[in-house]
Motif scaffolding. Structure first.
Motif, PDB file in Angstrom:
ATOM      1  N   GLY A  56       0.820  -1.198   0.000  1.00 48.87           N
ATOM      2  CA  GLY A  56       0.000   0.000   0.000  1.00 48.87           C
ATOM      3  C   GLY A  56       0.860   1.257   0.000  1.00 48.87           C
ATOM      4  O   GLY A  56       1.823   1.355  -0.734  1.00 48.87           O
ATOM      5  N   ARG A  57       0.534   2.178   0.889  1.00 44.85           N
ATOM      6  CA  ARG A  57       1.218   3.464   0.930  1.00 44.85           C
ATOM      7  C   ARG A  57       2.683   3.307   1.278  1.00 44.85           C
ATOM      8  O   ARG A  57       3.106   2.282   1.781  1.00 44.85           O
ATOM      9  CB  ARG A  57       0.537   4.389   1.927  1.00 44.85           C
ATOM     10  N   ALA A  58       3.460   4.347   1.041  1.00 42.19           N
ATOM     11  CA  ALA A  58       4.902   4.316   1.247  1.00 42.19           C
ATOM     12  C   ALA A  58       5.239   3.862   2.661  1.00 42.19           C
ATOM     13  O   ALA A  58       5.012   4.577   3.638  1.00 42.19           O
ATOM     14  CB  ALA A  58       5.494   5.684   0.969  1.00 42.19           C
ATOM     15  N   PHE A  59       5.779   2.697   2.740  1.00 40.66           N
ATOM     16  CA  PHE A  59       6.109   2.089   4.024  1.00 40.66           C
ATOM     17  C   PHE A  59       7.143   2.904   4.783  1.00 40.66           C
ATOM     18  O   PHE A  59       7.118   2.981   6.004  1.00 40.66           O
ATOM     19  CB  PHE A  59       6.609   0.672   3.757  1.00 40.66           C
ATOM     20  N   SER A  60       8.051   3.528   4.056  1.00 38.59           N
ATOM     21  CA  SER A  60       9.124   4.274   4.700  1.00 38.59           C
ATOM     22  C   SER A  60       8.628   5.540   5.395  1.00 38.59           C
ATOM     23  O   SER A  60       9.391   6.197   6.096  1.00 38.59           O
ATOM     24  CB  SER A  60      10.204   4.631   3.676  1.00 38.59           C
ATOM     25  N   ASN A  61       7.377   5.898   5.214  1.00 38.72           N
ATOM     26  CA  ASN A  61       6.805   7.060   5.891  1.00 38.72           C
ATOM     27  C   ASN A  61       6.340   6.744   7.311  1.00 38.72           C
ATOM     28  O   ASN A  61       5.853   7.638   8.005  1.00 38.72           O
ATOM     29  CB  ASN A  61       5.620   7.606   5.103  1.00 38.72           C
ATOM     30  N   ILE A 106      15.543  -5.370  16.341  1.00 48.43           N
ATOM     31  CA  ILE A 106      14.585  -4.996  15.310  1.00 48.43           C
ATOM     32  C   ILE A 106      15.338  -4.318  14.175  1.00 48.43           C
ATOM     33  O   ILE A 106      16.278  -3.566  14.415  1.00 48.43           O
ATOM     34  CB  ILE A 106      13.469  -4.086  15.890  1.00 48.43           C
ATOM     35  N   SER A 107      14.923  -4.591  12.966  1.00 46.97           N
ATOM     36  CA  SER A 107      15.570  -3.998  11.791  1.00 46.97           C
ATOM     37  C   SER A 107      14.519  -3.832  10.704  1.00 46.97           C
ATOM     38  O   SER A 107      13.420  -4.380  10.795  1.00 46.97           O
ATOM     39  CB  SER A 107      16.724  -4.881  11.309  1.00 46.97           C
ATOM     40  N   ARG A 108      14.868  -3.068   9.696  1.00 46.71           N
ATOM     41  CA  ARG A 108      13.934  -2.888   8.588  1.00 46.71           C
ATOM     42  C   ARG A 108      14.691  -2.777   7.278  1.00 46.71           C
ATOM     43  O   ARG A 108      15.857  -2.352   7.243  1.00 46.71           O
ATOM     44  CB  ARG A 108      13.027  -1.682   8.802  1.00 46.71           C
ATOM     45  N   ASP A 109      14.007  -3.140   6.212  1.00 48.81           N
ATOM     46  CA  ASP A 109      14.518  -3.008   4.849  1.00 48.81           C
ATOM     47  C   ASP A 109      13.412  -2.333   4.061  1.00 48.81           C
ATOM     48  O   ASP A 109      12.457  -2.983   3.618  1.00 48.81           O
ATOM     49  CB  ASP A 109      14.856  -4.384   4.285  1.00 48.81           C
ATOM     50  N   ASN A 110      13.528  -1.029   3.905  1.00 43.36           N
ATOM     51  CA  ASN A 110      12.464  -0.282   3.221  1.00 43.36           C
ATOM     52  C   ASN A 110      12.346  -0.670   1.745  1.00 43.36           C
ATOM     53  O   ASN A 110      11.260  -0.557   1.162  1.00 43.36           O
ATOM     54  CB  ASN A 110      12.684   1.215   3.368  1.00 43.36           C
ATOM     55  N   ALA A 111      13.415  -1.122   1.157  1.00 45.90           N
ATOM     56  CA  ALA A 111      13.347  -1.561  -0.244  1.00 45.90           C
ATOM     57  C   ALA A 111      12.462  -2.793  -0.396  1.00 45.90           C
ATOM     58  O   ALA A 111      11.880  -3.027  -1.461  1.00 45.90           O
ATOM     59  CB  ALA A 111      14.743  -1.863  -0.771  1.00 45.90           C
ATOM     60  N   LYS A 112      12.362  -3.565   0.685  1.00 45.11           N
ATOM     61  CA  LYS A 112      11.524  -4.757   0.684  1.00 45.11           C
ATOM     62  C   LYS A 112      10.230  -4.551   1.461  1.00 45.11           C
ATOM     63  O   LYS A 112       9.490  -5.508   1.670  1.00 45.11           O
ATOM     64  CB  LYS A 112      12.301  -5.938   1.266  1.00 45.11           C
ATOM     65  N   ASN A 113      10.004  -3.311   1.909  1.00 44.07           N
ATOM     66  CA  ASN A 113       8.792  -3.016   2.695  1.00 44.07           C
ATOM     67  C   ASN A 113       8.641  -3.967   3.867  1.00 44.07           C
ATOM     68  O   ASN A 113       7.540  -4.468   4.153  1.00 44.07           O
ATOM     69  CB  ASN A 113       7.539  -3.093   1.809  1.00 44.07           C
TER      70      ASN A 113
END
Length: 123
Positions: A25-30, A69-76
């Protein structure tokens, strides 16, 4: 934003699990993203959170030193690595998205919730 948590399962005490939260959906990185858990008969509680960029993290006292905890915005996607699991960690785990990192640990500031994934730790 639609969120989907996965990666739960049954593990022995002392073991590890890696939960994933995948968004569409919407930009996850927001959004800042938090993990919460809820055991039967208990209120939903905060576990961990990560800022939009991934540069800041926060943890509940029960998770400090054991969870990351970590995140990969390229992979949402956001990940919760849980080590040294204890029976007290048994719960349904939910990921959630909020616009502000400073508030993401508060359930009333969450904009979007994913369906939970069950984590069961046997003694």
């Amino acid at each position: 934003v639609q969120l989907q948590a996965s990666g739960g399962g049954l593990v022995q005490a002392g073991g590890s699990l890696r939960l994933s939260c995948t968004a569409s959906g919407r930009a996850f990185s927001n959004y800042a993203v938090g993990w919460f858990r809820q055991a039967p008969g208990k209120e939903r509680e905060f576990v961990a959170a990560i800022s939009r960029s991934g540069g800041r993290t926060q943890f509940a006292d029960s998770a400090k030193g054991r969870f990351t905890i970590s995140r990969d915005n390229a992979k949402n996607s956001v990940y919760l690595q849980m080590n040294s699991l204890e029976p007290e960690d048994t719960a349904n785990y939910y990921c959630a998205a909020a616009p502000y990192y400073r508030n993401v640990r508060f359930t009333n500031h969450v904009d979007y919730w994913g369906k939970g994934t069950q984590v069961t730790v046997s003694s």
